[in-house]
Write an enzyme that holds these catalytic residues in place. Sequence first.
Site, short mmCIF file in Angstrom:
data_model
loop_
_atom_site.label_atom_id
_atom_site.label_comp_id
_atom_site.label_asym_id
_atom_site.label_seq_id
_atom_site.Cartn_x
_atom_site.Cartn_y
_atom_site.Cartn_z
N GLU A 178 0.74 -1.23 -0.06
CA GLU A 178 0.03 -0.14 -0.15
C GLU A 178 0.80 1.22 -0.10
OE1 GLU A 178 -0.50 -2.65 2.06
OE2 GLU A 178 -1.98 -3.44 0.87
N GLU A 250 9.96 -15.78 1.20
CA GLU A 250 11.48 -14.96 0.84
C GLU A 250 11.57 -14.04 2.04
OE1 GLU A 250 13.77 -14.96 -1.41
OE2 GLU A 250 12.92 -16.90 -2.21
N LEU A 251 12.09 -14.30 3.12
CA LEU A 251 12.17 -13.26 4.24
C LEU A 251 13.29 -12.46 4.56
CD1 LEU A 251 9.91 -16.18 6.60
CD2 LEU A 251 9.41 -14.13 5.03
N CYS A 284 16.76 -7.17 1.51
CA CYS A 284 17.02 -8.21 2.43
C CYS A 284 18.47 -8.90 2.29
CB CYS A 284 16.05 -9.40 1.91
SG CYS A 284 16.03 -9.90 0.29
N GLU A 381 17.91 -7.18 11.86
CA GLU A 381 18.16 -6.58 10.77
C GLU A 381 17.95 -5.32 10.72
OE1 GLU A 381 15.49 -8.11 7.66
OE2 GLU A 381 16.82 -7.80 6.15
P1 NAD Z 1 6.10 -5.69 8.15
O1 NAD Z 1 6.62 -6.97 8.90
O2 NAD Z 1 5.20 -4.84 8.97
O3 NAD Z 1 5.52 -5.96 6.87
C1 NAD Z 1 6.31 -6.42 5.72
C2 NAD Z 1 5.36 -6.78 4.52
O4 NAD Z 1 4.61 -7.71 4.73
C3 NAD Z 1 4.79 -5.34 4.11
O5 NAD Z 1 4.61 -5.21 2.71
C4 NAD Z 1 3.34 -5.62 4.68
O6 NAD Z 1 2.19 -5.15 3.99
C5 NAD Z 1 3.22 -7.10 4.65
N1 NAD Z 1 2.23 -7.60 5.66
C6 NAD Z 1 2.26 -7.11 6.89
N2 NAD Z 1 1.24 -7.84 7.76
C7 NAD Z 1 0.86 -8.76 6.96
C8 NAD Z 1 -0.15 -9.85 6.84
N3 NAD Z 1 -0.74 -10.34 7.97
N4 NAD Z 1 -0.76 -10.52 5.75
C9 NAD Z 1 -0.16 -10.27 4.38
N5 NAD Z 1 1.05 -9.29 4.23
C10 NAD Z 1 1.29 -8.69 5.50
O7 NAD Z 1 7.33 -4.78 8.08
P2 NAD Z 1 7.71 -3.42 7.31
O8 NAD Z 1 7.69 -2.31 8.44
O9 NAD Z 1 7.07 -3.08 6.15
O10 NAD Z 1 9.33 -3.88 7.06
C11 NAD Z 1 10.12 -4.13 8.14
C12 NAD Z 1 10.92 -5.13 7.96
O11 NAD Z 1 10.47 -6.23 7.04
C13 NAD Z 1 12.41 -5.14 7.56
O12 NAD Z 1 13.18 -5.03 8.75
C14 NAD Z 1 12.80 -6.46 6.94
O13 NAD Z 1 12.90 -7.32 7.93
C15 NAD Z 1 11.58 -6.91 6.47
N6 NAD Z 1 11.37 -6.81 4.95
C16 NAD Z 1 12.04 -7.90 4.18
C17 NAD Z 1 11.87 -7.64 2.86
C18 NAD Z 1 12.43 -8.69 1.78
O14 NAD Z 1 12.56 -8.26 0.86
N7 NAD Z 1 12.69 -9.88 2.49
C19 NAD Z 1 11.25 -6.42 2.19
C20 NAD Z 1 10.65 -5.69 3.01
C21 NAD Z 1 10.57 -5.56 4.28
#
Ligand code: NAD
Length: 478
Positions: A178, A250-251, A284, A381
């Site tokens: 979003e 992919e975390l 990541c 991280e």
């Molecule tokens: P977050 O955990 O809030 O969300 C991560 C992603 O998951 C977002 O796109 C969010 O919209 C989605 N999401 C959250 N809850 C969900 C649910 N219940 N169902 C489906 N989708 C859901 O984290 P953030 O603040 O957006 O990013 C912070 C952390 O996330 C970073 O520190 C990093 O570790 C990780 N991250 C990893 C990648 C990657 O490429 N692996 C990318 C972005 C963020």
Amino acid sequence: MSSYPTVRLHIGGEWRDPGTKESAPVINPATEETIGTVPLATTADLDDALEAARQGFETWRATPVATRTEILHRAAGLITERAPEIGRVMTLEQGKPLKEAAGEAKRTADTLRWHIEDARRAYGRTIPSAPGTILSVRREPIGPVAAFVPWNFPVGGPNRKISTALAAGCSMIIKASEETPATAAALVACYVDAGLPPGVLNLVFGEPAAVSAQLIASPVVRLVAFTGSVPVGKLLAATAGEVMKPTLMELGGHAPVIVCADADPVQAARRAARAKFFNAGQVCTSPSRFLVHSSLYEDFAAAFVKATEEIVVGDGLDPATTMGPLANERRLAAAERLTADAVRRGATVRTGGLRPDRAGYFFAPTVLTDVPRDVLIMSEEPFAPLAPIVPFDDLDDALELANSLPFGLAAYGFTQSAATAEKLSAELEAGILSINHCGGSVHEAPSGGVKDSGYGREGGPEALDSYLVTKRVAHQLS
Ligand code: NAD
């Protein structure tokens, strides 16, 4: 202000007018201004998307591979053609420099081309058997996929999943971030305008937990593909497990960089710094723990600081900028918290360490030395432009430190010894290892993690494995 497009959901071949829906603001991270809105799907929209994906799968799997290939190649052509505009929108909503953003769009068209051609060779096999029996193995598309992607690679991230799924013959409902919705919509428009049949690719936005709960529970969905944080990945995998659905995860990671005693410290520092600050550290696989042999420590740190101070921080729309703001307030808060914790516990800020005095979610590229091993940034991280540098004397100690976290995504090593390189290759717990460089992922080879960093692979021939099921057919000729 540059213009920002109206964002719509795409369901069953139609762009849905956002007029009557609930919406959320989209913010430019370089200015903190609201530049647009993103419509949030209702449960009825999601039900429609599920039915569309069900029908879309029937159509797409019955479409001759040659026709599918033609449509997908047309989509790749449109992505290439529209890369400058996709890049502009991406910079507005995510913050990365324009050149990086347009480059991401161009590269992702190649990713699509690679998967199209790879999927044409998803061969099965015939196995010698009894006379009158044909024993064969077929690989078939798994079915409609629910995909969830984050905001750090607003076009490359969604397209890794879309390109593999569609090339394999699956349909998809994708919930893109979003925070970067217009980029995802511009990508989906390339597929739609290329002539993709209705329902094959559906794009939604919404309240993430509600959307994933509804989609995962539906019997229509056969695979759940997620990129994002470890806690959310575990939640989705557990939810999918209750209804026995496979997942592709992919975390996050926390990539160690081991600089061995025989490495060139200046070359290693310059290469590592370039990768560290790419996308403001929000990758990541970003190098994020620098373990440097004591004999090179000061030379490495000095060269790293020099490379860091050459970075030009600014609005991604300014061509001089080499690092933009963080993508959202959450990452800025994390950068401030992790830096403060390290400093309070004895680390030295060699450069950066603060939020510049300007609007936007900017954080200065930061180098920390004398970092105690037990500070938060050594285990959490950062996903921010922070580089903690820690000395070691014994390679086994460095390996133990590198492997001590629950993550295992990327790792990096610098050494001129083939024997040491082999030791690093054998002993580092990671799905992606780079020796003597910190280059990014390539579509020809698999990317993915071990341990809490997830499972399944994106890129390379392995990428198709998640999107195909294997069927054994034993046919006795009457
Ligand atoms: P977050 O955990 O809030 O969300 C991560 C992603 O998951 C977002 O796109 C969010 O919209 C989605 N999401 C959250 N809850 C969900 C649910 N219940 N169902 C489906 N989708 C859901 O984290 P953030 O603040 O957006 O990013 C912070 C952390 O996330 C970073 O520190 C990093 O570790 C990780 N991250 C990893 C990648 C990657 O490429 N692996 C990318 C972005 C963020």
